[in-house]
Scaffold this motif. Sequence first.
Motif, PDB file in Angstrom:
ATOM      1  N   GLU A 103       0.839  -1.199   0.000  1.00 64.67           N
ATOM      2  CA  GLU A 103       0.000   0.000   0.000  1.00 64.67           C
ATOM      3  C   GLU A 103       0.876   1.250   0.000  1.00 64.67           C
ATOM      4  N   GLY A 104       0.568   2.183  -0.879  1.00 67.43           N
ATOM      5  CA  GLY A 104       1.329   3.429  -0.934  1.00 67.43           C
ATOM      6  C   GLY A 104       2.727   3.242  -1.489  1.00 67.43           C
ATOM      7  N   PHE A 105       2.916   2.228  -2.336  1.00 72.41           N
ATOM      8  CA  PHE A 105       4.234   1.938  -2.908  1.00 72.41           C
ATOM      9  C   PHE A 105       4.597   2.982  -3.975  1.00 72.41           C
ATOM     10  N   LEU A 106       5.699   3.672  -3.791  1.00 69.04           N
ATOM     11  CA  LEU A 106       6.262   4.621  -4.754  1.00 69.04           C
ATOM     12  C   LEU A 106       5.202   5.496  -5.439  1.00 69.04           C
ATOM     13  N   PRO A 107       4.493   6.301  -4.665  1.00 73.99           N
ATOM     14  CA  PRO A 107       3.413   7.101  -5.265  1.00 73.99           C
ATOM     15  C   PRO A 107       3.891   8.078  -6.342  1.00 73.99           C
ATOM     16  N   ALA A 108       5.154   8.495  -6.282  1.00 79.28           N
ATOM     17  CA  ALA A 108       5.617   9.484  -7.269  1.00 79.28           C
ATOM     18  C   ALA A 108       6.153   8.856  -8.556  1.00 79.28           C
ATOM     19  N   GLU A 110       5.091   7.694 -11.718  1.00 83.59           N
ATOM     20  CA  GLU A 110       3.858   7.781 -12.507  1.00 83.59           C
ATOM     21  C   GLU A 110       3.952   7.033 -13.831  1.00 83.59           C
ATOM     22  N   ASN A 111       5.159   6.958 -14.358  1.00 86.07           N
ATOM     23  CA  ASN A 111       5.338   6.282 -15.641  1.00 86.07           C
ATOM     24  C   ASN A 111       5.036   4.783 -15.476  1.00 86.07           C
ATOM     25  N   PRO A 112       4.078   4.250 -16.244  1.00 94.77           N
ATOM     26  CA  PRO A 112       3.643   2.857 -16.016  1.00 94.77           C
ATOM     27  C   PRO A 112       4.743   1.824 -16.259  1.00 94.77           C
ATOM     28  N   VAL A 113       5.617   2.104 -17.215  1.00 96.61           N
ATOM     29  CA  VAL A 113       6.695   1.140 -17.512  1.00 96.61           C
ATOM     30  C   VAL A 113       7.660   1.063 -16.322  1.00 96.61           C
ATOM     31  N   VAL A 114       7.985   2.235 -15.795  1.00 98.80           N
ATOM     32  CA  VAL A 114       8.918   2.281 -14.660  1.00 98.80           C
ATOM     33  C   VAL A 114       8.265   1.659 -13.421  1.00 98.80           C
ATOM     34  N   ARG A 115       6.996   1.923 -13.286  1.00101.13           N
ATOM     35  CA  ARG A 115       6.259   1.373 -12.150  1.00101.13           C
ATOM     36  C   ARG A 115       6.246  -0.163 -12.164  1.00101.13           C
ATOM     37  N   GLU A 116       6.008  -0.689 -13.346  1.00102.20           N
ATOM     38  CA  GLU A 116       5.980  -2.144 -13.492  1.00102.20           C
ATOM     39  C   GLU A 116       7.348  -2.757 -13.166  1.00102.20           C
ATOM     40  N   GLU A 120       8.778  -5.285 -10.170  1.00105.73           N
ATOM     41  CA  GLU A 120       9.597  -6.485 -10.401  1.00105.73           C
ATOM     42  C   GLU A 120      10.823  -6.478  -9.496  1.00105.73           C
ATOM     43  N   VAL A 121      11.435  -5.301  -9.360  1.00103.35           N
ATOM     44  CA  VAL A 121      12.609  -5.197  -8.483  1.00103.35           C
ATOM     45  C   VAL A 121      12.183  -5.500  -7.041  1.00103.35           C
ATOM     46  N   HIS A 122      11.070  -4.950  -6.650  1.00105.24           N
ATOM     47  CA  HIS A 122      10.511  -5.222  -5.318  1.00105.24           C
ATOM     48  C   HIS A 122      10.321  -6.735  -5.118  1.00105.24           C
ATOM     49  N   LYS A 123       9.842  -7.399  -6.173  1.00106.52           N
ATOM     50  CA  LYS A 123       9.580  -8.835  -6.093  1.00106.52           C
ATOM     51  C   LYS A 123      10.866  -9.657  -5.932  1.00106.52           C
ATOM     52  N   LEU A 124      11.993  -9.059  -6.308  1.00105.33           N
ATOM     53  CA  LEU A 124      13.263  -9.793  -6.188  1.00105.33           C
ATOM     54  C   LEU A 124      13.615 -10.110  -4.734  1.00105.33           C
ATOM     55  N   TRP A 125      13.034  -9.394  -3.782  1.00108.45           N
ATOM     56  CA  TRP A 125      13.287  -9.744  -2.361  1.00108.45           C
ATOM     57  C   TRP A 125      12.928 -11.196  -2.103  1.00108.45           C
ATOM     58  N   LYS A 126      11.925 -11.688  -2.828  1.00103.98           N
ATOM     59  CA  LYS A 126      11.520 -13.083  -2.630  1.00103.98           C
ATOM     60  C   LYS A 126      12.639 -14.041  -3.049  1.00103.98           C
ATOM     61  N   ASN A 127      13.343 -13.685  -4.127  1.00 99.30           N
ATOM     62  CA  ASN A 127      14.446 -14.554  -4.594  1.00 99.30           C
ATOM     63  C   ASN A 127      15.635 -14.543  -3.651  1.00 99.30           C
ATOM     64  N   VAL A 544      19.070   0.379  -3.940  1.00 97.90           N
ATOM     65  CA  VAL A 544      19.336   1.755  -4.370  1.00 97.90           C
ATOM     66  C   VAL A 544      18.337   2.205  -5.437  1.00 97.90           C
ATOM     67  N   VAL A 545      17.969   1.322  -6.359  1.00 96.03           N
ATOM     68  CA  VAL A 545      16.952   1.699  -7.357  1.00 96.03           C
ATOM     69  C   VAL A 545      15.651   2.088  -6.645  1.00 96.03           C
ATOM     70  N   LEU A 546      15.244   1.273  -5.683  1.00 97.72           N
ATOM     71  CA  LEU A 546      13.991   1.574  -4.977  1.00 97.72           C
ATOM     72  C   LEU A 546      14.121   2.881  -4.185  1.00 97.72           C
ATOM     73  N   ALA A 547      15.262   3.079  -3.530  1.00 92.06           N
ATOM     74  CA  ALA A 547      15.449   4.306  -2.738  1.00 92.06           C
ATOM     75  C   ALA A 547      15.459   5.553  -3.644  1.00 92.06           C
ATOM     76  N   PHE A 548      16.103   5.451  -4.786  1.00 96.77           N
ATOM     77  CA  PHE A 548      16.127   6.586  -5.725  1.00 96.77           C
ATOM     78  C   PHE A 548      14.721   6.876  -6.270  1.00 96.77           C
ATOM     79  N   LEU A 549      13.990   5.822  -6.603  1.00105.10           N
ATOM     80  CA  LEU A 549      12.637   6.036  -7.135  1.00105.10           C
ATOM     81  C   LEU A 549      11.739   6.661  -6.073  1.00105.10           C
ATOM     82  N   GLU A 550      11.980   6.299  -4.826  1.00107.03           N
ATOM     83  CA  GLU A 550      11.194   6.928  -3.765  1.00107.03           C
ATOM     84  C   GLU A 550      11.557   8.410  -3.624  1.00107.03           C
ATOM     85  N   GLU A 551      12.856   8.694  -3.672  1.00106.28           N
ATOM     86  CA  GLU A 551      13.318  10.073  -3.474  1.00106.28           C
ATOM     87  C   GLU A 551      12.877  10.997  -4.623  1.00106.28           C
ATOM     88  N   PHE A 552      13.032  10.526  -5.851  1.00109.44           N
ATOM     89  CA  PHE A 552      12.822  11.428  -6.996  1.00109.44           C
ATOM     90  C   PHE A 552      11.553  11.137  -7.788  1.00109.44           C
TER      91      PHE A 552
END
Length: 562
Positions: A103-108, A110-116, A120-127, A544-552
């Motif tokens: 819930e509330g994942f990376l609200p900023a 907006e680009n659907p390709v980047v969001r998708e 996927e990167v988020h899902k890598l925690w499972k691996n 770092v990708v997730l942290a950057f996407l959150e920041e910017f």
Amino acid sequence: SPMCSQTDSGPVVPTPPLITFLERLQLTALNTYGSTNYDPKLYVDLSLKHNLSTTQLAFDNLPKSSTGSVSVADLNGFITSYFNGAGEELVYAEPPDFVPEPEGFLPAVENPVVREWALEVHKLWKNLSRRVDEGVFEHPELHTLLPLSKPVVVPGSRFREVYYWDSYWVIRGLLVSKMYDTAKGIVSNLISLVDEFGFVLNGARKYYTNRSQPPLLSAMVYEIYSRTGDMDFAKTSLPALLKEHNFWNSGFHSVTILDAEGCNRTLSRYYAMWNKPRPESSTIDMETASVLSNASEKQHLYRELASGAETGWDFSSRWMRNASDLTTLATTSIIPVDLNAYILQMELNIAFLANVTGDKITAAHFLEAAEARKQAMNSVFWNEEMGQWLDYWISDKTTCKDDYTWVASNQNRNIFASNFIPLSIESFNSDLELVEKVRQSLQKSGLIHAAGIATSLTNSGQQWDFPNGWAPIQHLIVEGLVSSGSKKAKSMAEDIAVRWIRTNYVAYKKTKAMVEKYDVEKCGELGGGGEYVTQTGFGWSNGVVLAFLEEFGWPKDLKIDC
Ligand SMILES: OC[C@H]1O[C@H](O[C@H]2O[C@H](CO)[C@@H](O)[C@H](O)[C@H]2O)[C@H](O)[C@@H](O)[C@@H]1O
């Protein structure tokens, strides 16, 4: 030629017999299988099916040729009968706090390709999530893996176990993924290592007990506390942080310099408790040392190699007197800028956490320690003309005699990304005039490339050098620029982050993987060099990708391809 023929001094931790044996197996494997596709680390990661003496006896009884070599078939047979596969003792475990779209994942974003892709990167925690199998707790003597009681997140591929400084960026990513319990579990595991060994090991294996890694435990606690406000967590973490602070500020890790004003300044350096080949790379280290003739020179080089691994920058021209010759490694003769930045941050974090948990005396003491270190960094590292903090050599470049009286010529004027890491600390980034000076210096340093910040300007073939760019370094510098609050610094930070995100994305699309390092010269290219092939996974890059996407964030119309 190496100018220093130094003898070795300093502590050495004991070697468990299991590791001595696995190093013999490692060497035999190299001789039997040859060097193609050979990774020495694999053999010290194997666990035993039977006790050590039975295994050793069977090994000694393998048929040998007249030259003493073992056949491929015999070695294959021995390995399958007597060992479990590397990594099998860490079993796949889906983290209970993982959900496909928090819930509330990376609200900023907006680009659907980047969001998708972010999902996927988020899902890598499972691996990358594992738990230590019961067998390791029941029979620790059969394993080099150390039993950790909470679930773990590993960097990936050959890095099958927990790593110290990688965990900081793993946690930064988990916080974006809102996986707070997993993040806390990682810290709790690292604290258990401090309880047992007095410091956080390089990684959670018995062969890593001889050294630590860049000390970021307090930063992990701080970040988790800031997000969760969990006071109990802060309180129970504090004793381990105090113990770790002592580790980095005593014995061989501590060095006092008499500065130009005649004041004593105490700073820290890397110094492994080891003077033998690194077990995970034993055959490589023996080969490197083979050009040295006497035993004490070899011991000295082995300590420099292990200390190089303690820096996290293994290896780099930064620690070498001659960038093309690894035998000139002189890690322990350098007082590193980044290490002292991490410890200054540690002191500030301890003061902060002590304060919120009501321990005002500890808080005051650590604020004083932080102030002293800040002044020491200004006095020993800062170079006004360059607008950078420079590593400091404590030993003379020609005679190798240690000299603890500061001289300007002992500052290393080569440009490394680490020269800008102090910017990540409030003590420095709150001074806007200083920030502008350092920003301009970074801009013209030659480190900024099409796909991010290079590690150095020297292409030595070592992995912590040009043209490689590493996620943790991008993040530290970007975060420093952002925290300053300066508009110019923030826009430079965003520009670097966008380049970094793009190169990660394009490489991911091309190779289907996140990797440990990238080539900053070309968007979408992987890094290389060093002693092993580029690894996939990959904990800190994902973080770092997730942290950057959150920041910017990522606006709808901004393209993600390069
Ligand atoms: O096996 C060789 C070395 O591998 C590790 O170092 C590299 O990977 C680590 C995990 O991602 C990372 O923390 C480090 O910065 C990299 O250089 C290991 O940490 C070394 O001790 C080891 O000798």
